[in-house]
Write a protein that holds these residues in place. Structure first.
Motif, PDB file in Angstrom:
ATOM      1  N   GLY A 160       0.835  -1.200   0.000  1.00 22.57           N
ATOM      2  CA  GLY A 160       0.000   0.000   0.000  1.00 22.57           C
ATOM      3  C   GLY A 160       0.869   1.249   0.000  1.00 22.57           C
ATOM      4  O   GLY A 160       2.093   1.180   0.195  1.00 22.57           O
ATOM      5  N   ALA A 161       0.190   2.387  -0.220  1.00 29.96           N
ATOM      6  CA  ALA A 161       0.915   3.658  -0.321  1.00 29.96           C
ATOM      7  C   ALA A 161       1.566   4.034   1.004  1.00 29.96           C
ATOM      8  O   ALA A 161       2.727   4.457   1.051  1.00 29.96           O
ATOM      9  N   LEU A 162       0.817   3.876   2.087  1.00 32.21           N
ATOM     10  CA  LEU A 162       1.351   4.336   3.370  1.00 32.21           C
ATOM     11  C   LEU A 162       2.555   3.488   3.786  1.00 32.21           C
ATOM     12  O   LEU A 162       3.532   4.000   4.336  1.00 32.21           O
ATOM     13  N   TRP A 186      -3.600  14.088   4.979  1.00 33.10           N
ATOM     14  CA  TRP A 186      -4.193  12.781   5.303  1.00 33.10           C
ATOM     15  C   TRP A 186      -3.866  12.418   6.761  1.00 33.10           C
ATOM     16  O   TRP A 186      -2.695  12.397   7.154  1.00 33.10           O
ATOM     17  N   THR A 229       0.760  15.004  -2.080  1.00 31.67           N
ATOM     18  CA  THR A 229      -0.237  14.167  -2.747  1.00 31.67           C
ATOM     19  C   THR A 229      -0.478  14.754  -4.133  1.00 31.67           C
ATOM     20  O   THR A 229      -0.851  15.930  -4.253  1.00 31.67           O
ATOM     21  N   ASN A 234      -6.213  14.240   0.166  1.00 27.20           N
ATOM     22  CA  ASN A 234      -7.130  13.932   1.243  1.00 27.20           C
ATOM     23  C   ASN A 234      -6.747  14.815   2.427  1.00 27.20           C
ATOM     24  O   ASN A 234      -5.628  14.701   2.919  1.00 27.20           O
ATOM     25  N   ASP A 263       2.694  10.987  -3.504  1.00 27.78           N
ATOM     26  CA  ASP A 263       1.680   9.954  -3.270  1.00 27.78           C
ATOM     27  C   ASP A 263       0.566  10.141  -4.298  1.00 27.78           C
ATOM     28  O   ASP A 263      -0.189  11.111  -4.232  1.00 27.78           O
ATOM     29  N   HIS A 265      -2.243   8.303  -4.851  1.00 24.60           N
ATOM     30  CA  HIS A 265      -3.114   7.201  -4.423  1.00 24.60           C
ATOM     31  C   HIS A 265      -4.380   7.075  -5.266  1.00 24.60           C
ATOM     32  O   HIS A 265      -4.943   6.004  -5.384  1.00 24.60           O
ATOM     33  N   SER A 289      -0.780   3.668  -5.391  1.00 26.57           N
ATOM     34  CA  SER A 289      -1.497   2.563  -4.756  1.00 26.57           C
ATOM     35  C   SER A 289      -2.592   2.032  -5.682  1.00 26.57           C
ATOM     36  O   SER A 289      -3.075   2.752  -6.557  1.00 26.57           O
ATOM     37  N   SER A 291      -5.317   0.877  -4.120  1.00 28.06           N
ATOM     38  CA  SER A 291      -6.436   0.828  -3.165  1.00 28.06           C
ATOM     39  C   SER A 291      -7.710   1.511  -3.650  1.00 28.06           C
ATOM     40  O   SER A 291      -8.798   0.967  -3.529  1.00 28.06           O
ATOM     41  N   LYS A 292      -7.573   2.731  -4.170  1.00 27.30           N
ATOM     42  CA  LYS A 292      -8.777   3.513  -4.473  1.00 27.30           C
ATOM     43  C   LYS A 292      -9.468   3.010  -5.739  1.00 27.30           C
ATOM     44  O   LYS A 292     -10.671   2.793  -5.732  1.00 27.30           O
ATOM     45  N   ARG A 299      -3.960  -4.089  -0.861  1.00 25.07           N
ATOM     46  CA  ARG A 299      -2.685  -3.796  -0.195  1.00 25.07           C
ATOM     47  C   ARG A 299      -1.482  -3.934  -1.115  1.00 25.07           C
ATOM     48  O   ARG A 299      -0.561  -4.713  -0.848  1.00 25.07           O
TER      49      ARG A 299
END
Ligand SMILES: Cc1ncc(COP(=O)(O)O)c(C=O)c1O
Length: 446
Positions: A160-162, A186, A229, A234, A263, A265, A289, A291-292, A299
């Motif tokens: 994942g990004a984080l 974020w 970002t 976010n 990032d 994302h 990522s 994820s979105k 992940r």
């Protein structure tokens, strides 16, 4: 501090463990003030230096924060909470939940058919010796990034990004290093920065990304890294514009020693062009990522960067988690290659854009200015977050208070638009307007 909780201990380790236990069990809730160092030292019959060491340990692990004359307090989202749900208040029962920051589950691809196809494909079992980034996945990721103008070097994968951002920060920075972060930004990233013992320097954000003046001030204040970002910021929905990218790249060119982390994302969902900043400094990483667009549970994020950064991240992962499962990699590759999934992601991006713009227009009709150039959130400045969130909850809508996203930025609320229907827009905007401008109560006496 909570009168119910008695800190104990005669060493720094014992005192910090006692406070940690109080935070974990909830006896010391978010924002609870800890006693002044000297007061606790007298209470526990230890030296002030011992208490100061305990507080420093808690601070470096993201459990407490010290803010000048406000003293030391439990952080709003300390890093010893049990589950992610503990990171935000649950939506009030019976309300529509617009507080989550999640994509619309109905607009995420169904994984079943892809998993079935993978199961049928009888791919060879991967063991320790052959594991790593699949060449096919790396090539596809590289092509996709290059098409967006990212200066692609080696590619590695993270959970994942984080996770990618954490690994990059860990590869370059040390406890106490100042890091420039978007403000508002974020909440999970702000938590991570605290948990790594880094010192956040807030950079104001407008609709076009981090402001030039804000980045300049952060650099002047000694920031060793900057995290930006690219799009769908976010909580504000900002996206780095072409002009802003040009200006920031010029600024960053004078700081080749700065670590720049970008990032992206929102990736395929963003619907605004990418104007990357990376490459302007010697050390950099670009994290994208899945994820979105494809689902938070996957992940997986693709990370590229300068050779040293990628080698450090990949090398450190190798002696830790090892690699991102090739089962997951094959699944992501299958999603990327499926035209039906590409269409679905396009549709999701278009739907989010429509819902966001509809809400922004409806708010504007009530004289309210929200923000949301891209992504799934609208950020709305309010005079009082608690009052706004409470009034809207009473009207049947759960919104996220802005506090976890802010350092010095003014109060606001975040509205996640991902699940809004056309029919929701007018009543939601009206409810927000009446929460922010309650009509004077008439006919009532005190
Ligand atoms: C700014 C930002 N970056 C990254 C992510 C997603 O991160 P991950 O890939 O760790 O799921 C989010 C999710 O909300 C986000 O808001």
């Amino acid at each position: 501090m909570s009168a119910r909780y008695q800190v104990t201990g005669s060493t720094a380790v014992e005192i910090s463990a006692s406070i940690e236990s109080g935070i974990r069990t909830g006896a010391l809730p978010a924002d609870a003030a800890l006693p002044a160092v000297r007061t606790l030292a007298v209470d526990l019959a230890v030296s002030p230096a011992t208490v100061a060491r305990a507080y420093q340990d808690l601070r470096q692990r993201g459990l407490v924060a010290t803010a000048g004359r406000h003293g030391t307090r439990v952080r709003a989202r300390p890093t010893v909470t049990v589950g992610r749900s503990a990171l935000r208040p649950p939506p009030a029962p019976g309300t529509r939940d617009l507080s989550a920051g999640e994509p619309d589950a109905t607009l995420l691809p169904q994984l079943g058919p892809h998993l079935a196809a993978l199961a049928a494909a009888k791919t060879p079992t991967i063991g320790y010796a052959d594991a790593g980034t699949l060449p096919d996945l790396a090539d596809t990721a590289r092509r996709r990034l290059a098409a967006d103008g990212v200066p692609v070097g080696e590619v590695t994968l993270t959970g994942g990004a984080l996770d990618g951002i954490e690994r990059v920060l860990d590869a370059h920075l040390r406890h106490g290093d100042p890091v420039a972060v978007e403000d508002p930004g974020w909440a999970n990233l702000l938590d991570l920065v605290a948990a790594l013992g880094l010192r956040p320097i807030g950079v104001p954000v407008d609709d076009d990304g981090p402001t030039e003046a804000g980045v300049r001030a952060a650099l002047a204040a000694g920031a060793r890294a900057l995290i930006v970002t690219s799009r769908a910021q976010n909580p504000t929905g900002a996206a780095v514009s072409a002009d802003r990218a040009r200006a920031l790249r010029t600024l960053l060119a004078d700081r080749p020693d700065l670590l720049l982390v970008e990032d992206d994302h929102a990736a395929e969902l963003a619907r605004v062009p990418l104007h990357p900043l990376v490459g302007a400094t010697g050390s950099w990483a670009f994290v994208r990522s899945v994820s979105k667009p494809y689902g938070p549970d996957l992940r997986l994020a693709v990370l590229t960067g300068d050779d040293t950064t990628v080698a450090r991240v990949a090398g450190r992962s190798r002696v830790g988690a090892g690699w991102v499962s090739t089962v997951l990699q094959r699944l992501v590759l299958s999603l990327w290659r499926d035209p039906g999934t590409t269409d679905l992601v396009d549709r999701a991006g278009a739907d989010y854009e429509r819902r966001r713009n509809a809400l922004l227009s409806a708010l504007a009709a009530h004289g309210l200015t929200g923000h949301g150039r891209s992504g799934i959130n609208v950020w709305l400045p309010v005079p009082d977050e608690t009052a706004a969130v409470t009034a809207l909850r009473d009207a049947g809508w759960s919104l996220a208070p802005g506090a976890p996203f802010r350092l010095a930025a003014p109060p606001a609320v975040r509205v996640t638009v991902s699940t809004l229907t056309d029919a929701d827009i007018a009543p939601l905007a009206a409810a927000i307007a009446s929460a922010l401008h309650p009509s004077p109560r008439t006919g009532l006496t005190a």
